[in-house]
Design an enzyme around this catalytic site. Structure first.
Site, mmCIF file in Angstrom:
data_model
loop_
_atom_site.group_PDB
_atom_site.id
_atom_site.type_symbol
_atom_site.label_atom_id
_atom_site.label_comp_id
_atom_site.label_asym_id
_atom_site.label_seq_id
_atom_site.Cartn_x
_atom_site.Cartn_y
_atom_site.Cartn_z
ATOM 1 N N CYS A 214 27.908 6.445 42.925
ATOM 2 C CA CYS A 214 28.511 5.133 42.662
ATOM 3 C C CYS A 214 29.151 4.986 41.276
ATOM 4 O O CYS A 214 30.224 5.523 41.041
ATOM 5 C CB CYS A 214 27.466 4.047 42.920
ATOM 6 S SG CYS A 214 28.164 2.385 43.071
ATOM 7 N N LYS B 20 20.642 9.322 39.468
ATOM 8 C CA LYS B 20 21.843 8.679 38.904
ATOM 9 C C LYS B 20 21.722 8.539 37.386
ATOM 10 O O LYS B 20 20.742 7.988 36.880
ATOM 11 C CB LYS B 20 22.007 7.304 39.544
ATOM 12 C CG LYS B 20 23.299 6.570 39.215
ATOM 13 C CD LYS B 20 23.262 5.165 39.833
ATOM 14 C CE LYS B 20 24.591 4.440 39.781
ATOM 15 N NZ LYS B 20 24.451 3.035 40.232
ATOM 16 N N GLU C 18 24.883 4.740 48.987
ATOM 17 C CA GLU C 18 23.884 4.398 47.970
ATOM 18 C C GLU C 18 22.960 3.312 48.532
ATOM 19 O O GLU C 18 23.412 2.400 49.221
ATOM 20 C CB GLU C 18 24.593 3.863 46.711
ATOM 21 C CG GLU C 18 23.630 3.539 45.567
ATOM 22 C CD GLU C 18 24.330 2.996 44.323
ATOM 23 O OE1 GLU C 18 25.366 2.317 44.454
ATOM 24 O OE2 GLU C 18 23.831 3.265 43.208
HETATM 25 O O1 LIG Z 1 22.832 -3.814 43.832
HETATM 26 C C1 LIG Z 1 22.047 -3.279 44.602
HETATM 27 O O2 LIG Z 1 21.373 -3.919 45.412
HETATM 28 C C2 LIG Z 1 21.878 -1.797 44.605
HETATM 29 N N1 LIG Z 1 22.480 -1.097 43.493
HETATM 30 C C3 LIG Z 1 23.751 -0.806 43.439
HETATM 31 O O3 LIG Z 1 24.438 -1.205 44.314
HETATM 32 C C4 LIG Z 1 24.380 -0.040 42.295
HETATM 33 C C5 LIG Z 1 23.638 -0.323 41.037
HETATM 34 S S1 LIG Z 1 23.553 -2.061 40.664
HETATM 35 N N2 LIG Z 1 25.759 -0.451 42.229
HETATM 36 C C6 LIG Z 1 26.700 0.098 41.480
HETATM 37 O O4 LIG Z 1 26.487 1.068 40.755
HETATM 38 C C7 LIG Z 1 28.057 -0.585 41.610
HETATM 39 C C8 LIG Z 1 29.139 -0.026 40.705
HETATM 40 C C9 LIG Z 1 30.358 -0.833 40.801
HETATM 41 O O5 LIG Z 1 30.518 -1.701 41.636
HETATM 42 C C10 LIG Z 1 31.478 -0.587 39.850
HETATM 43 O O6 LIG Z 1 31.455 0.446 39.125
HETATM 44 O O7 LIG Z 1 32.394 -1.397 39.818
#
Ligand SMILES: O=C(O)CNC(=O)[C@H](CS)NC(=O)CCC(=O)C(=O)O
Length: 271
Positions: A157, A114, A43
């Protein structure tokens, strides 16, 4: 469907598009030299940074990421999942968090935005509001039906916490589930492996989970452990906590064997 090697790439993407694309190509090259025919990037492989930086550069990130994925698939003659990257949504000032699967001829096979956005106050004190910059996808993810590689379903994710999405993929005949991620270090240590194994076991399918690892920017720490899991739930390969790859065999006789040994998909009552 034949037996072949698949690879899940693990990166530490940073707030620098071109650095990330260079790191991604090195790891694709490594995976292909080790024989992988199906390769997945994590991701946000092309940019991890402050949300506002990501938005400001979204046009360029989207354009260059898509060209990069198609160029790499052709150059290395592999089927490549472009983990995810931001794609601007007109008139919203926001983006989709999008993944595409591309064939060795550079053709887009599937695209998915997503659906489940990570709006969570993690108990370590970090707050995530993915919906402030990302528009949620409105469609269930697609399955790509491949004679050679098996039926490939995609997701991204945080989706991994919503089993109904995977039951949909399974209903459509998915043999291999992609779950590219940037899991937080805090949630990852307790939930990542358990959730991935559950999705593999309950759907008797292979799981390929490319990952972000290490310190991406500021205080953002990601969990790593890109893995490939077989339909019994066994971890076949784990990339540890440094950039690298997890590589393992996808084997149709193993898939058939596990579905025979554990026919739970045929015993569903509420479907
Ligand atoms: O943050 C960034 O720079 C880029 N985006 C992401 O990494 C995404 C959306 S914030 N991360 C997740 O979905 C983590 C889920 C997760 O960690 C869980 O379900 O526990």
């Amino acid at each position: 469907m034949k037996s072949y090697l698949a690879a899940a790439i693990q990166m530490t993407s940073v707030p620098d598009l071109h650095k990330n694309l260079a790191q991604a190509e090195e790891l694709i090259d490594l995976a292909v030299r080790r024989g992988a025919e199906l390769v997945g990037l994590p991701e946000n492989f092309s940019f991890m940074g402050e949300e506002q930086d990501k938005l400001a550069q979204a046009e360029a990130i989207a354009r260059e990421s898509e060209i990069f994925i198609k160029t790499m698939a052709q150059r290395y003659q592999v089927t490549l999942l472009g983990g995810s990257f931001p794609v601007p949504v007109s008139d919203t000032g926001r983006v989709y968090n999008t993944t595409i699967l591309v064939s060795p001829s550079g053709e887009e096979l599937t695209r998915y935005n997503k659906v489940h956005l990570f709006d969570v106050n993690v108990p370590d004190g970090n707050t995530y509001r993915e919906s402030s910059t990302v528009v949620a996808g409105q469609q269930l993810p697609p399955v790509h039906f491949s004679e050679h590689l098996g039926n490939i379903g995609v997701s991204i994710c945080y989706d991994v916490r919503f089993p109904e999405l995977y039951r949909h993929l399974s209903d459509k005949g998915t043999d291999i589930i992609f779950i590219p991620a940037a899991f937080t270090a805090f949630t990852g240590k307790d939930h990542w492996q358990v959730l991935l194994q559950a999705r593999a076991i309950e759907n008797t399918a292979y799981v390929i989970a490319p990952a972000q690892t290490g310190n991406n920017y500021g205080r953002r720490l990601t969990h790593g452990h890109a893995v490939i899991i077989d339909p019994w739930g066994t971890i076949l390969a784990d990339a540890g906590d440094k950039p690298g790859i997890a590589i393992a065999e996808i084997n149709p006789s193993r898939l058939e064997q596990v579905r025979r040994q554990m026919p739970s998909l045929q015993h569903r009552v509420f479907s």
